[in-house]
Design an enzyme around this catalytic site. Structure first.
Site, mmCIF file in Angstrom:
data_model
loop_
_atom_site.group_PDB
_atom_site.id
_atom_site.type_symbol
_atom_site.label_atom_id
_atom_site.label_comp_id
_atom_site.label_asym_id
_atom_site.label_seq_id
_atom_site.Cartn_x
_atom_site.Cartn_y
_atom_site.Cartn_z
ATOM 1 N N SER A 20 0.806 -1.231 0.000
ATOM 2 C CA SER A 20 0.000 0.000 0.000
ATOM 3 C C SER A 20 0.839 1.281 0.000
ATOM 4 C CB SER A 20 -0.981 -0.002 1.173
ATOM 5 O OG SER A 20 -1.936 -1.012 0.984
ATOM 6 N N THR A 65 -5.232 -4.082 7.781
ATOM 7 C CA THR A 65 -5.060 -5.402 7.176
ATOM 8 C C THR A 65 -5.019 -6.466 8.268
ATOM 9 O OG1 THR A 65 -3.783 -6.636 5.535
ATOM 10 C CG2 THR A 65 -2.509 -5.176 6.971
ATOM 11 N N LYS A 69 -8.978 -6.548 10.896
ATOM 12 C CA LYS A 69 -10.131 -5.953 10.196
ATOM 13 C C LYS A 69 -11.435 -6.071 11.001
ATOM 14 C CE LYS A 69 -8.320 -6.576 5.517
ATOM 15 N NZ LYS A 69 -8.600 -6.995 4.144
ATOM 16 N N ASN A 90 -11.547 -2.176 6.401
ATOM 17 C CA ASN A 90 -10.162 -2.067 5.908
ATOM 18 C C ASN A 90 -9.758 -0.609 5.686
ATOM 19 O OD1 ASN A 90 -11.397 -1.356 3.488
ATOM 20 N ND2 ASN A 90 -9.857 -2.387 2.262
ATOM 21 N N ASP A 105 -12.578 -3.402 0.234
ATOM 22 C CA ASP A 105 -12.248 -4.662 -0.454
ATOM 23 C C ASP A 105 -13.420 -5.083 -1.361
ATOM 24 O OD1 ASP A 105 -9.717 -5.097 0.631
ATOM 25 O OD2 ASP A 105 -10.496 -6.204 2.357
ATOM 26 N N GLY A 131 -12.963 -17.438 4.648
ATOM 27 C CA GLY A 131 -12.331 -16.589 5.666
ATOM 28 C C GLY A 131 -12.649 -15.121 5.424
ATOM 29 N N GLY A 132 -11.774 -14.233 5.932
ATOM 30 C CA GLY A 132 -12.027 -12.800 5.856
ATOM 31 C C GLY A 132 -12.144 -12.278 4.433
ATOM 32 N N ALA A 133 -11.233 -12.694 3.549
ATOM 33 C CA ALA A 133 -11.275 -12.201 2.166
ATOM 34 C C ALA A 133 -12.529 -12.708 1.462
ATOM 35 C CB ALA A 133 -10.024 -12.648 1.420
ATOM 36 N N TYR A 225 -1.418 -11.402 -4.638
ATOM 37 C CA TYR A 225 -1.002 -10.286 -5.502
ATOM 38 C C TYR A 225 -0.052 -10.657 -6.636
ATOM 39 C CZ TYR A 225 -2.113 -8.090 -1.009
ATOM 40 O OH TYR A 225 -2.701 -7.733 0.165
HETATM 41 P P1 NAP Z 1 -8.219 -16.304 6.432
HETATM 42 O O1 NAP Z 1 -9.341 -15.520 7.033
HETATM 43 O O2 NAP Z 1 -7.153 -16.848 7.323
HETATM 44 O O3 NAP Z 1 -8.898 -17.527 5.622
HETATM 45 C C1 NAP Z 1 -8.103 -18.518 5.049
HETATM 46 C C2 NAP Z 1 -8.978 -19.427 4.147
HETATM 47 O O4 NAP Z 1 -8.082 -20.346 3.504
HETATM 48 C C3 NAP Z 1 -10.016 -20.248 4.910
HETATM 49 O O5 NAP Z 1 -11.152 -20.426 4.101
HETATM 50 C C4 NAP Z 1 -9.275 -21.599 5.105
HETATM 51 O O6 NAP Z 1 -10.132 -22.719 5.242
HETATM 52 C C5 NAP Z 1 -8.531 -21.688 3.785
HETATM 53 N N1 NAP Z 1 -7.375 -22.576 3.854
HETATM 54 C C6 NAP Z 1 -6.216 -22.376 4.545
HETATM 55 N N2 NAP Z 1 -5.384 -23.422 4.354
HETATM 56 C C7 NAP Z 1 -6.025 -24.301 3.517
HETATM 57 C C8 NAP Z 1 -5.673 -25.554 2.933
HETATM 58 N N3 NAP Z 1 -4.481 -26.130 3.163
HETATM 59 N N4 NAP Z 1 -6.565 -26.155 2.097
HETATM 60 C C9 NAP Z 1 -7.763 -25.574 1.832
HETATM 61 N N5 NAP Z 1 -8.156 -24.373 2.362
HETATM 62 C C10 NAP Z 1 -7.299 -23.749 3.190
HETATM 63 O O7 NAP Z 1 -7.433 -15.449 5.317
HETATM 64 P P2 NAP Z 1 -8.035 -14.254 4.418
HETATM 65 O O8 NAP Z 1 -7.881 -12.953 5.104
HETATM 66 O O9 NAP Z 1 -9.387 -14.663 3.958
HETATM 67 O O10 NAP Z 1 -6.987 -14.202 3.167
HETATM 68 C C11 NAP Z 1 -7.008 -15.198 2.154
HETATM 69 C C12 NAP Z 1 -6.089 -14.764 1.001
HETATM 70 O O11 NAP Z 1 -6.604 -13.594 0.357
HETATM 71 C C13 NAP Z 1 -4.678 -14.383 1.459
HETATM 72 O O12 NAP Z 1 -3.739 -15.011 0.579
HETATM 73 C C14 NAP Z 1 -4.610 -12.865 1.314
HETATM 74 O O13 NAP Z 1 -3.319 -12.411 0.985
HETATM 75 C C15 NAP Z 1 -5.574 -12.638 0.160
HETATM 76 N N6 NAP Z 1 -6.189 -11.261 0.169
HETATM 77 C C16 NAP Z 1 -6.015 -10.452 -0.923
HETATM 78 C C17 NAP Z 1 -6.606 -9.177 -0.967
HETATM 79 C C18 NAP Z 1 -6.391 -8.263 -2.170
HETATM 80 O O14 NAP Z 1 -6.622 -7.062 -2.082
HETATM 81 N N7 NAP Z 1 -5.951 -8.789 -3.287
HETATM 82 C C19 NAP Z 1 -7.392 -8.729 0.102
HETATM 83 C C20 NAP Z 1 -7.563 -9.577 1.209
HETATM 84 C C21 NAP Z 1 -6.954 -10.850 1.222
HETATM 85 P P3 NAP Z 1 -10.660 -23.210 6.721
HETATM 86 O O15 NAP Z 1 -11.803 -22.274 7.044
HETATM 87 O O16 NAP Z 1 -11.103 -24.604 6.511
HETATM 88 O O17 NAP Z 1 -9.510 -23.060 7.656
#
Ligand code: NAP
Length: 280
Positions: A20, A65, A69, A90, A105, A131-133, A225
């Site tokens: 950012s 982030t 959040k 965010n 987001d 998850g959060g995203a 990203y």
């Molecule tokens: P989070 O809340 O920790 O959620 C993680 C998700 O991944 C959950 O659904 C989890 O499933 C799943 N997961 C983790 N390990 C796994 C595995 N081995 N097999 C299958 N599923 C698995 O994380 P988040 O904040 O949602 O972020 C997720 C991704 O989005 C990150 O890589 C982040 O960098 C990216 N992101 C990008 C932006 C952007 O602006 N481009 C914005 C936000 C986030 P369970 O529920 O079963 O644990």
């Protein structure tokens, strides 16, 4: 806006990797806004104090982030409708000591998807992760009124809870393993990886044999990203792909507009973010 130098920053833990500052600072400079955008590493114990500091006259606001959040949604004075629906903030805006919490987001994902796929509304989407995203993506997909949304998660009950909580009638829960997905994968023409699988390894959340079954006009999106294993396999099969950088820049552009009231220089922000990421 007065001429005193003001403060903006991204609040997270960790925050060193955040792109950012690399695209917000050039945008502020180009708009002639005397403000510095910094990385504000903040532990959970320090979060309340950090947010209180945003009420001071020299603070314009902040991005938020991982992992704060949801907690910040409870610390601001007012939430936008979008932030309330997602249950996460965010972007914080300081309006004379009163803190507004927004979730850009949702806008970032919607904008980046629509740019890549103008007919997104007529598509059936498979969202991987709960998850959060995934929360923000699900709200964006519901706003776009897409044809249907399969929400596939390792723990299916979490996908079920997410769908119920966000009241998304066109969404249905699924398991994420190949046995669950194989019979249905052909039904979807947009795949969105919102799991954390692939952000730090070359591992693909979907098996290549599943990707090979997608229709030829399918788009594969990864919120990470940079090009991931999933995107490389999809591109190798001739499918269109989209990484998370445009979403990141579009969410940042909306934050910039909320903070400054200026139109965001989105092309400049995208160029700066691409350069900072280090891969084209
Ligand atoms: P989070 O809340 O920790 O959620 C993680 C998700 O991944 C959950 O659904 C989890 O499933 C799943 N997961 C983790 N390990 C796994 C595995 N081995 N097999 C299958 N599923 C698995 O994380 P988040 O904040 O949602 O972020 C997720 C991704 O989005 C990150 O890589 C982040 O960098 C990216 N992101 C990008 C932006 C952007 O602006 N481009 C914005 C936000 C986030 P369970 O529920 O079963 O644990």
């Amino acid at each position: 806006m007065d001429t005193q130098r003001k403060r903006l920053g991204v609040i997270g833990d960790p925050v060193e990797h955040s792109l950012s500052p690399a695209f917000q600072q050039p945008a502020l400079d180009a708009a002639g806004i005397p403000a510095t955008y910094e990385r504000w590493h903040t532990t959970a114990a320090d979060l309340q104090g950090r947010i209180a500091g945003l009420r001071l006259p020299d603070a314009i606001g902040a991005n938020v982030t991982l992992p704060h959040k949801e907690a910040v949604a409870r610390l601001v004075d007012q939430l936008t409708d979008t932030a309330r629906r997602v249950g996460a903030v965010n972007t914080v805006v300081n309006r004379d000591g009163h803190l507004l919490g927004e979730n850009t987001d949702v806008h970032g994902f919607r904008e980046s998807l629509q740019k890549a796929l103008p007919d997104a509304s007529s598509r059936a989407v498979l969202l991987l992760g709960a998850g959060g995203a995934a929360r923000a993506v699900l709200v964006a997909l519901a706003d776009l009124d897409v044809e249907s949304i399969g929400v596939a998660n390792r723990s299916v009950d979490k996908a079920e809870r997410l769908i119920a909580e966000l009241v998304t009638p066109r969404a249905h829960p699924l398991g994420i393993d190949p046995v669950d997905l194989a019979p249905r994968i052909r039904d979807y023409s947009v795949i969105v990886n919102a799991t954390s699988v692939g952000w730090n390894t070359d591992e693909s959340v979907l098996d290549p044999s599943l990707l090979a079954r997608l229709p030829a006009d399918a788009l594969v999106v990864d919120l990470t990203y940079r090009p991931t294993g999933l995107l490389r396999i999809a591109a190798g099969l001739g499918l269109a792909t989209l990484d998370g950088l445009p979403m990141l820049v579009c969410q940042g552009a909306r934050s910039f507009e909320l903070w400054t009231g200026h139109e965001a220089p989105i092309d400049l922000m995208m160029r700066a973010a691409t350069e900072a990421r280090g891969v084209s």
